[in-house]
Design an enzyme around this catalytic site. Structure first.
Site, PDB file in Angstrom:
ATOM      1  N   ARG A 117     -13.461  -7.534  -8.834  1.00  0.00           N
ATOM      2  CA  ARG A 117     -12.643  -8.293  -7.953  1.00  0.00           C
ATOM      3  C   ARG A 117     -13.393  -9.895  -8.264  1.00  0.00           C
ATOM      4  O   ARG A 117     -14.799  -9.597  -7.821  1.00  0.00           O
ATOM      5  CB  ARG A 117     -12.187  -8.189  -7.150  1.00  0.00           C
ATOM      6  CG  ARG A 117     -11.423  -9.044  -6.494  1.00  0.00           C
ATOM      7  CD  ARG A 117     -10.663  -8.128  -5.146  1.00  0.00           C
ATOM      8  NE  ARG A 117     -11.284  -7.623  -4.177  1.00  0.00           N
ATOM      9  CZ  ARG A 117     -10.095  -6.783  -2.702  1.00  0.00           C
ATOM     10  NH1 ARG A 117      -9.619  -7.263  -2.714  1.00  0.00           N
ATOM     11  NH2 ARG A 117     -11.256  -6.236  -2.400  1.00  0.00           N
ATOM     12  N   LYS A 173      -2.610  -5.037  -2.851  1.00  0.00           N
ATOM     13  CA  LYS A 173      -1.793  -6.027  -2.264  1.00  0.00           C
ATOM     14  C   LYS A 173      -1.683  -7.303  -1.860  1.00  0.00           C
ATOM     15  O   LYS A 173      -0.808  -8.279  -1.766  1.00  0.00           O
ATOM     16  CB  LYS A 173      -1.956  -5.026  -0.980  1.00  0.00           C
ATOM     17  CG  LYS A 173      -2.009  -3.204  -0.634  1.00  0.00           C
ATOM     18  CD  LYS A 173      -2.946  -3.221   1.014  1.00  0.00           C
ATOM     19  CE  LYS A 173      -4.118  -3.791   1.178  1.00  0.00           C
ATOM     20  NZ  LYS A 173      -5.114  -2.639  -0.200  1.00  0.00           N
ATOM     21  N   ARG A 202      -3.371  -0.540   9.784  1.00  0.00           N
ATOM     22  CA  ARG A 202      -3.791   0.164   8.946  1.00  0.00           C
ATOM     23  C   ARG A 202      -4.387   1.104   9.530  1.00  0.00           C
ATOM     24  O   ARG A 202      -4.785   2.569   9.125  1.00  0.00           O
ATOM     25  CB  ARG A 202      -5.437  -0.267   8.406  1.00  0.00           C
ATOM     26  CG  ARG A 202      -5.363  -0.571   7.530  1.00  0.00           C
ATOM     27  CD  ARG A 202      -6.377  -1.464   7.120  1.00  0.00           C
ATOM     28  NE  ARG A 202      -7.876  -1.665   6.162  1.00  0.00           N
ATOM     29  CZ  ARG A 202      -7.590  -2.477   5.340  1.00  0.00           C
ATOM     30  NH1 ARG A 202      -7.545  -3.702   5.698  1.00  0.00           N
ATOM     31  NH2 ARG A 202      -8.517  -2.887   4.149  1.00  0.00           N
ATOM     32  N   ARG A 237     -16.471 -11.094  -2.718  1.00  0.00           N
ATOM     33  CA  ARG A 237     -17.142 -10.160  -1.144  1.00  0.00           C
ATOM     34  C   ARG A 237     -17.441  -9.253  -1.360  1.00  0.00           C
ATOM     35  O   ARG A 237     -18.560  -8.537  -2.186  1.00  0.00           O
ATOM     36  CB  ARG A 237     -15.682  -9.655  -0.806  1.00  0.00           C
ATOM     37  CG  ARG A 237     -14.752 -11.153  -0.715  1.00  0.00           C
ATOM     38  CD  ARG A 237     -13.025  -9.957  -0.744  1.00  0.00           C
ATOM     39  NE  ARG A 237     -13.215  -8.864   0.603  1.00  0.00           N
ATOM     40  CZ  ARG A 237     -12.627  -7.727   0.344  1.00  0.00           C
ATOM     41  NH1 ARG A 237     -10.807  -8.325   0.153  1.00  0.00           N
ATOM     42  NH2 ARG A 237     -12.093  -6.716   1.534  1.00  0.00           N
ATOM     43  N   ARG A 245     -15.007   2.632   2.173  1.00  0.00           N
ATOM     44  CA  ARG A 245     -13.526   1.853   2.469  1.00  0.00           C
ATOM     45  C   ARG A 245     -11.887   3.267   1.562  1.00  0.00           C
ATOM     46  O   ARG A 245     -11.617   2.763   3.147  1.00  0.00           O
ATOM     47  CB  ARG A 245     -13.221   0.631   1.926  1.00  0.00           C
ATOM     48  CG  ARG A 245     -14.132  -0.182   2.458  1.00  0.00           C
ATOM     49  CD  ARG A 245     -14.700  -1.337   1.816  1.00  0.00           C
ATOM     50  NE  ARG A 245     -12.986  -2.420   1.238  1.00  0.00           N
ATOM     51  CZ  ARG A 245     -13.077  -3.532   0.591  1.00  0.00           C
ATOM     52  NH1 ARG A 245     -14.551  -3.502  -0.504  1.00  0.00           N
ATOM     53  NH2 ARG A 245     -12.048  -3.977  -0.340  1.00  0.00           N
TER      54      ARG A 245
HETATM   55  P1  ADP Z   1      -5.971  -5.525  -2.729  1.00  0.00           P
HETATM   56  O1  ADP Z   1      -5.720  -6.805  -1.692  1.00  0.00           O
HETATM   57  O2  ADP Z   1      -4.845  -3.693  -2.459  1.00  0.00           O
HETATM   58  O3  ADP Z   1      -7.181  -4.636  -2.294  1.00  0.00           O
HETATM   59  P2  ADP Z   1      -6.256  -6.948  -4.764  1.00  0.00           P
HETATM   60  O4  ADP Z   1      -4.973  -7.433  -4.339  1.00  0.00           O
HETATM   61  O5  ADP Z   1      -7.646  -8.241  -4.394  1.00  0.00           O
HETATM   62  O6  ADP Z   1      -6.291  -5.361  -4.354  1.00  0.00           O
HETATM   63  O7  ADP Z   1      -6.933  -6.636  -6.288  1.00  0.00           O
HETATM   64  C1  ADP Z   1      -8.254  -6.010  -6.430  1.00  0.00           C
HETATM   65  C2  ADP Z   1      -8.544  -6.120  -7.813  1.00  0.00           C
HETATM   66  O8  ADP Z   1      -7.689  -5.935  -8.905  1.00  0.00           O
HETATM   67  C3  ADP Z   1      -8.396  -8.181  -8.153  1.00  0.00           C
HETATM   68  O9  ADP Z   1      -9.177  -8.217  -9.012  1.00  0.00           O
HETATM   69  C4  ADP Z   1      -7.069  -8.155  -8.770  1.00  0.00           C
HETATM   70  O10 ADP Z   1      -6.878  -9.192  -9.530  1.00  0.00           O
HETATM   71  C5  ADP Z   1      -6.955  -6.953  -9.517  1.00  0.00           C
HETATM   72  N1  ADP Z   1      -5.759  -6.340  -9.664  1.00  0.00           N
HETATM   73  C6  ADP Z   1      -4.978  -6.213  -9.072  1.00  0.00           C
HETATM   74  N2  ADP Z   1      -3.606  -5.683  -9.441  1.00  0.00           N
HETATM   75  C7  ADP Z   1      -3.956  -4.853 -10.607  1.00  0.00           C
HETATM   76  C8  ADP Z   1      -2.954  -4.796 -11.633  1.00  0.00           C
HETATM   77  N3  ADP Z   1      -2.010  -3.849 -11.364  1.00  0.00           N
HETATM   78  N4  ADP Z   1      -3.876  -4.483 -12.564  1.00  0.00           N
HETATM   79  C9  ADP Z   1      -4.868  -4.602 -13.086  1.00  0.00           C
HETATM   80  N5  ADP Z   1      -5.485  -5.070 -12.127  1.00  0.00           N
HETATM   81  C10 ADP Z   1      -5.307  -5.616 -10.958  1.00  0.00           C
HETATM   82  P1  AMP Z   2      -9.047  -6.231   3.234  1.00  0.00           P
HETATM   83  O1  AMP Z   2      -9.351  -7.674   3.274  1.00  0.00           O
HETATM   84  O2  AMP Z   2      -7.666  -6.063   3.594  1.00  0.00           O
HETATM   85  O3  AMP Z   2      -9.991  -5.386   2.335  1.00  0.00           O
HETATM   86  O4  AMP Z   2     -10.412  -5.555   4.182  1.00  0.00           O
HETATM   87  C1  AMP Z   2     -11.611  -5.934   4.270  1.00  0.00           C
HETATM   88  C2  AMP Z   2     -11.721  -5.199   5.103  1.00  0.00           C
HETATM   89  O5  AMP Z   2     -11.614  -5.923   6.516  1.00  0.00           O
HETATM   90  C3  AMP Z   2     -11.684  -3.474   5.892  1.00  0.00           C
HETATM   91  O6  AMP Z   2     -12.606  -3.092   4.836  1.00  0.00           O
HETATM   92  C4  AMP Z   2     -12.005  -4.015   7.370  1.00  0.00           C
HETATM   93  O7  AMP Z   2     -13.304  -3.851   7.689  1.00  0.00           O
HETATM   94  C5  AMP Z   2     -11.125  -4.888   7.529  1.00  0.00           C
HETATM   95  N1  AMP Z   2      -9.668  -4.613   8.158  1.00  0.00           N
HETATM   96  C6  AMP Z   2      -8.634  -5.760   7.055  1.00  0.00           C
HETATM   97  N2  AMP Z   2      -7.912  -5.143   8.234  1.00  0.00           N
HETATM   98  C7  AMP Z   2      -7.962  -4.506   8.959  1.00  0.00           C
HETATM   99  C8  AMP Z   2      -7.278  -3.971   9.776  1.00  0.00           C
HETATM  100  N3  AMP Z   2      -6.247  -4.088   9.411  1.00  0.00           N
HETATM  101  N4  AMP Z   2      -7.823  -2.905  10.695  1.00  0.00           N
HETATM  102  C9  AMP Z   2      -9.007  -2.832  10.308  1.00  0.00           C
HETATM  103  N5  AMP Z   2     -10.026  -3.681  10.091  1.00  0.00           N
HETATM  104  C10 AMP Z   2      -9.164  -4.328   8.426  1.00  0.00           C
END
Ligand code: ADP
Ligand code: AMP
Length: 228
Positions: free
Chosen positions: A137, A23, A98, A171, A182
């Site tokens: 990541r 995302k 969410r 992170r 999660r």
């Molecule tokens: P989210 O925001 O949904 O938690 P991220 O965009 O941060 O996910 O992506 C999670 C990890 O996977 C990051 O390290 C990113 O570089 C990698 N990633 C994202 N999309 C893809 C994909 N289509 N294929 C491989 N790796 C990906």
């Molecule tokens: P993310 O960066 O989207 O992976 O979110 C990291 C953490 O932030 C999650 O595991 C939750 O603890 C909190 N969080 C982020 N967005 C939300 C949301 N919309 N509602 C509740 N918790 C959230």
């Protein structure tokens, strides 16, 4: 060409999907390519934790445990950010809503502004892929660009391709243990939103198992139709 400065024409795009679905990566692409402002509640909450605000102090332990922060806290943060002028011409919501409560509150907030959710796009990935993506990541601490140790490494080890920064961060919640909490939170509390947006007839599902560029191409096709 749509006048995107008119609130009713400003796209409100939601990216749904489990943690690690891509995302943030794709929201950043949509911001760069189509000018949609990326609103990540995860980023907003991490900023609140770092700033030591009251909301941040309450959210910290919850985030570290991989649970969801309360709707009240998240909605307050999101509402404030959405009211800022740069959001007027279109947003991409990353990690929000969410819960069904958040989705209902968003509908209410948007309707007060004469708006509605334009589309909710579900990035479909399986649980195994998600764990591999999350545990590899890392992010540039200077400009926020996201990377992956295998799927999107920096061109030069330890140096950000975008800004040249060297402060790479992992992170605190991106560890194998928290990832499982999660994932549970996603299945129990967020996955029901697929039905919610399906019933509103705004849901689109895309296969997000493939590489970053192919997911970006599919999303760009959708975004192009929303912004012309
Ligand atoms: P989210 O925001 O949904 O938690 P991220 O965009 O941060 O996910 O992506 C999670 C990890 O996977 C990051 O390290 C990113 O570089 C990698 N990633 C994202 N999309 C893809 C994909 N289509 N294929 C491989 N790796 C990906
Ligand atoms: P993310 O960066 O989207 O992976 O979110 C990291 C953490 O932030 C999650 O595991 C939750 O603890 C909190 N969080 C982020 N967005 C939300 C949301 N919309 N509602 C509740 N918790 C959230």
């Amino acid at each position: 060409m749509k006048d995107l400065t008119h609130p009713q024409n400003a796209p409100v795009v939601i990216l749904l999907g489990p943690p690690g679905a891509g995302k943030g990566t794709q929201a950043r692409m949509l911001e760069e390519k189509f000018g949609l402002v990326q609103l990540s509640t995860g980023d907003l909450l991490r900023a609140a934790v770092a700033a030591g605000t009251e909301a941040g102090r309450k959210a910290k332990a919850v985030m570290e445990a991989g649970d969801l922060v309360s709707d009240d806290i998240v909605l307050a943060i999101l509402t404030d950010r959405l009211a800022e002028p740069d959001c007027a011409t279109g947003v991409v919501l990353d990690g929000f809503p969410r819960t069904t409560g958040q989705a209902e509150a968003l509908d209410k907030l948007l309707s007060e502004r004469g708006q509605a959710v334009t589309t909710a796009i579900s990035l479909e990935v399986d649980d195994v892929k998600m764990v591999v993506r999350i545990t590899g990541r890392f992010t540039c601490g200077s400009c926020g660009e996201g990377y992956h140790k295998d799927f999107k490494p920096t061109k030069v080890a330890g140096i950000c391709d975008m800004c040249g920064g060297t402060d790479m961060k992992q992170r605190a919640d991106d560890n194998a243990q928290t990832v499982m909490s999660r994932l549970d939170a996603y299945h129990a509390q967020t996955a029901p939103l697929l039905r919610y947006y399906g019933e509103q007839d705004v849901l689109q599902k895309i296969d997000a198992m493939g590489p970053i560029d192919s997911v970006a191409r599919e999303l760009s096709t959708i975004a192009r139709q929303l912004t012309v």
